[in-house]
Scaffold this active site. Structure first.
Site, PDB file in Angstrom:
ATOM      1  N   MET A 249       0.699  -0.510  -0.193  1.00  0.00           N
ATOM      2  CA  MET A 249       0.136  -0.496  -0.238  1.00  0.00           C
ATOM      3  C   MET A 249       0.373   1.349   0.173  1.00  0.00           C
ATOM      4  O   MET A 249       0.863   2.090  -0.377  1.00  0.00           O
ATOM      5  CB  MET A 249      -0.897  -0.142   1.307  1.00  0.00           C
TER       6      MET A 249
ATOM      7  N   GLU B 107       3.157   4.638  -0.768  1.00  0.00           N
ATOM      8  CA  GLU B 107       4.417   5.029  -1.180  1.00  0.00           C
ATOM      9  C   GLU B 107       5.195   5.789  -1.305  1.00  0.00           C
ATOM     10  O   GLU B 107       5.126   6.652  -0.192  1.00  0.00           O
ATOM     11  CB  GLU B 107       3.527   5.236  -2.441  1.00  0.00           C
TER      12      GLU B 107
ATOM     13  N   SER C  51       1.040   6.580   3.329  1.00  0.00           N
ATOM     14  CA  SER C  51      -0.391   5.582   3.429  1.00  0.00           C
ATOM     15  C   SER C  51      -1.617   5.593   3.003  1.00  0.00           C
ATOM     16  O   SER C  51      -2.664   5.528   3.743  1.00  0.00           O
ATOM     17  CB  SER C  51      -0.749   4.600   4.494  1.00  0.00           C
TER      18      SER C  51
ATOM     19  N   GLU D 149      -6.242  -5.826  12.300  1.00  0.00           N
ATOM     20  CA  GLU D 149      -4.831  -5.305  11.724  1.00  0.00           C
ATOM     21  C   GLU D 149      -4.665  -4.499  13.122  1.00  0.00           C
ATOM     22  O   GLU D 149      -3.085  -5.231  13.404  1.00  0.00           O
ATOM     23  CB  GLU D 149      -4.421  -4.575  10.673  1.00  0.00           C
TER      24      GLU D 149
END
Length: 361
Positions: free
Chosen positions: A126, A128, A133, A243
């Site tokens: 996810m 970059e 995020s 998570e």
């Protein structure tokens, strides 16, 4: 305070995890830390021991039990052993739910057996370089070319990035849609144009391979779309509670373990002719940390039980993650201060007492 959430089956699983750690992980962990990566043999050993795919249906080779308490046991024991490099939690609790809840029957039969055996190591991409995020700022694109997706872009800080055989990539499939125009595209090892960059050097968790990933005109089969087209935002939000719980469980386990180590130290280490544990300030510090850990543990155990029952909401999962990780940091700092106490000459008349001797106001 005795914990109430685990049954004998959970405790038997805990013994299995400890045996696995003693036999398959701890003897090799120093080498993995130096190499910056875990040996693939460890993943295969975890698969043989039944530690992968705990919630995956048995027909695909998994454990067939979605009870999160088993994942909590795994996280607690790995944290106490200090072996973060073998990222079973990422594989089981973060990537796993996407595959079991979103994959088609064909995808499940193609990917899940290897997922459970340890032959297929997974990651989710996810983050970059220019976006972090922030889903609104994702620049990686997957263009619909009729019979395939054309994937272009890059990701960074991807855990399992070097070892991963299966990477779930968050990519923009509708450029005008913002965060609502993202999809999950599964890229498999060996895809032409898929390259791995550096295995990033980090302050800690050295054996957890964390990589840069690059996608240059990667042709991904249309059948590798995971879930709904432009549905990634909703898919990602759906799994956030689990998570967060995985992070929270590791946080409180780390805080408790640090407290145990430090308590033993202050009982054994002497200063001014007596154990450090006899000093009032030290006793206050230990008592305060023990209280915070006990209160946090009670809250976390309730969250674990609720999540196992399917009743935990996102608010309480967020509370658990924030509080447990903040506590972990506080306990680490305070324990470090106690571990740094050294022998000093006894204070002479008229001199100020040492920090260890000084009472708290």
């Amino acid at each position: 305070m005795q914990r109430q959430i685990f049954t004998e089956e959970h405790e038997a699983f805990r013994r299995t995890v400890r045996t696995f750690l003693d036999k398959e992980v701890l003897p090799y962990y120093e080498r993995w830390e130096k190499d910056g990566i875990v040996a693939r043999d460890a993943w295969l050993a975890a698969g043989r021991q039944g530690l992968l795919g705990l919630a995956v249906p048995q027909e695909y080779g998994g454990g067939g039990d979605a009870d999160f308490r088993y994942s909590a046991v795994l996280a607690e024991e790995f944290t106490r052993a200090g072996v973060s490099g073998l990222a079973l939690g990422l594989h089981n609790d973060i990537v796993g739910p996407y595959l079991t809840s979103l994959a088609t029957e064909e995808q499940k039969r193609r990917w899940l057996p290897g997922f459970c055996s340890g032959e297929t190591i997974t990651a989710i991409a996810m983050t970059e370089p220019g976006a972090g995020s922030d889903l609104q700022a994702v620049r990686t694109t997957a263009e619909d070319k009729g019979d395939h997706w054309l994937l272009n872009g890059s990701k960074t800080f991807i855990s399992n990035g070097i070892l991963a055989d299966l990477v779930i990539v968050v990519a923009k499939t509708s450029p005008e849609g913002g965060a609502k125009g993202l999809s999950l595209i599964v890229v498999e090892r060996g895809a032409e144009g898929f390259e791995r960059g550096r295995n990033l050097d980090k302050i800690g968790q050295k054996s957890q391979d964390t990589a840069e990933l690059f996608f240059d005109d990667v042709r991904v089969p249309k059948e590798n779309l995971l879930g709904e087209r432009d549905g990634a935002f909703l898919h990602l939000m759906t799994n956030l509670a689990q998570e967060r719980m995985g992070i929270a469980v590791a946080g409180i386990a780390a805080a408790e373990h640090l407290l145990e180590i430090t308590t033993r130290y202050v009982k054994e280490r002497e200063a001014f002719g007596r154990p450090l544990a006899k000093l009032q300030h030290v006793r206050f510090e230990i008592a305060e940390m023990a209280t915070e850990c006990a209160v946090t543990r009670t809250f976390l155990d309730r969250c674990i039980a609720d999540h196992s029952d399917g009743t935990l909401d996102a608010v309480h999962a967020s509370m658990a993650k924030w509080w447990a990780t903040e506590l972990q940091k506080r306990v680490a700092d305070r324990c470090l201060q106690l571990l740094s106490l050294i022998h000093e000459p006894s204070p002479t008349a008229g001199s100020r007492p040492s920090t260890a001797e000084r009472p708290r106001s």
